[in-house]
Design a protein around this motif. Structure first.
Motif, PDB file in Angstrom:
ATOM      1  N   GLY A  30     -39.316   3.529 -17.146  1.00  0.00           N
ATOM      2  CA  GLY A  30     -38.345   4.603 -17.358  1.00  0.00           C
ATOM      3  C   GLY A  30     -37.496   4.866 -16.120  1.00  0.00           C
ATOM      4  N   LEU A  31     -38.135   4.812 -14.944  1.00  0.00           N
ATOM      5  CA  LEU A  31     -37.386   5.042 -13.705  1.00  0.00           C
ATOM      6  C   LEU A  31     -36.373   3.927 -13.467  1.00  0.00           C
ATOM      7  N   TYR A  33     -34.982   2.028 -15.692  1.00  0.00           N
ATOM      8  CA  TYR A  33     -33.934   2.052 -16.712  1.00  0.00           C
ATOM      9  C   TYR A  33     -32.956   3.212 -16.499  1.00  0.00           C
ATOM     10  N   TYR A  34     -33.486   4.396 -16.262  1.00  0.00           N
ATOM     11  CA  TYR A  34     -32.618   5.580 -16.195  1.00  0.00           C
ATOM     12  C   TYR A  34     -31.966   5.781 -14.825  1.00  0.00           C
ATOM     13  N   PHE A  35     -32.561   5.206 -13.775  1.00  0.00           N
ATOM     14  CA  PHE A  35     -31.987   5.361 -12.432  1.00  0.00           C
ATOM     15  C   PHE A  35     -31.274   4.091 -11.964  1.00  0.00           C
ATOM     16  N   SER A  36     -31.044   3.160 -12.880  1.00  0.00           N
ATOM     17  CA  SER A  36     -30.206   1.979 -12.617  1.00  0.00           C
ATOM     18  C   SER A  36     -30.644   1.214 -11.362  1.00  0.00           C
ATOM     19  N   THR A  68     -35.730  -6.082 -16.741  1.00  0.00           N
ATOM     20  CA  THR A  68     -36.123  -4.682 -16.519  1.00  0.00           C
ATOM     21  C   THR A  68     -37.641  -4.546 -16.496  1.00  0.00           C
TER      22      THR A  68
END
Length: 259
Positions: A30-31, A33-36, A68
């Motif tokens: 999640g980190l 993916y969401y923080f690019s 990812t």
């Protein structure tokens, strides 16, 4: 503890470590993916090629997901590191002496900090210079296409390699605890170590970046000296322990005088 009980405990330690790694990897996914995080790894490549809109290509619809996922696993190892250290510590600590227990746990966490420091040095200093060096070999007859797996594989391997090199003091500490090296040996081989560090820094920083080569040599030389400092501490504790043991074997002074 009987041998089979040791095996049973070892199995449970591995299972708890794997569970921690899986949970940490899910959180890391999640980190990432969401923080690019992927964008952070591509940024040095964009800077090297002077193209802020540069994009990596992928050859399979599943490539973005698996890239990812790999980054998430790397992040999961870092997030789960305290739990992994605890599981290793809980299994090995009964077999270690008091002084060894005091030295190993701080060394493991120090190793994590050194690893992060090596990764940071590679990302901000070595990687840009290396990319510029390879870019200099481009000619008009060549047209490059940066594929995501090969390109990120190169970047991640370089970051991990630098992090591993920065573990030098921890390796020296472990060898000192096992009695393989001594401070005197490390001091006597200091010149050889500096030569090896110079050669390594020259390979890491290709081209004529002499200033950057020197900048990379200095941390490695300092890490070697820090490793000598740790080794001195280990052998001082060993000497103190041996002195206390010999003192305990000596007969009491009062009994000698009575005789």
């Amino acid at each position: 503890m009987p041998f089979l009980d040791h095996l049973e405990e070892f199995r449970w330690r591995i299972l708890w470590a794997l569970l921690a790694l899986i949970v940490a990897s899910i959180l890391s996914f999640g980190l990432v993916y969401y923080f690019s995080v992927l964008e952070l790894l591509v940024e040095p490549i964009r800077d090297a090629y002077d193209d802020p809109n540069l994009r990596l290509i992928y050859l399979s619809p599943a490539d973005p997901f698996f890239v990812t996922l790999r980054l998430a696993i790397y992040g999961g190892v870092i997030l789960a590191f305290p739990i992994l250290v605890y599981q290793v510590w809980a299994f090995l600590s009964p077999a270690l002496e008091k002084d060894e227990r005091r030295a190993i746990v701080p060394a493991l966490y120090l190793g994590l900090l050194l690893f992060i420091g090596g990764v940071a040095l590679a990302y901000f200093a070595a990687l840009p210079v290396t990319l510029e060096f390879f870019k200099a070999f481009l000619t008009d007859s060549l047209e490059g296409t940066l594929e995501i797996n090969a390109t990120l594989g190169f970047v991640v391997k370089m970051l991990i390699a630098f992090g591993a090199v920065f573990e030098l003091p921890i390796v020296i500490l472990a060898l000192s605890l096992m009695g393989v090296v001594t401070p005197a040996l490390l001091r006597s081989k200091r010149r050889h170590a500096v030569v090896m560090i110079t050669v390594l820094a020259s390979f890491i920083t290709p081209g004529d970046a002499i200033t950057l080569t020197i900048m990379m040599m200095l941390p490695l030389v300092l890490l070697y000296e820090f490793g000598i400092f740790l080794s001195v501490g280990v052998y001082r504790r060993k000497a103190k322990k041996e002195a206390e043991y010999e003192k305990s074997l000596a007969p009491p002074t009062d009994s000698v005088e009575k005789e």
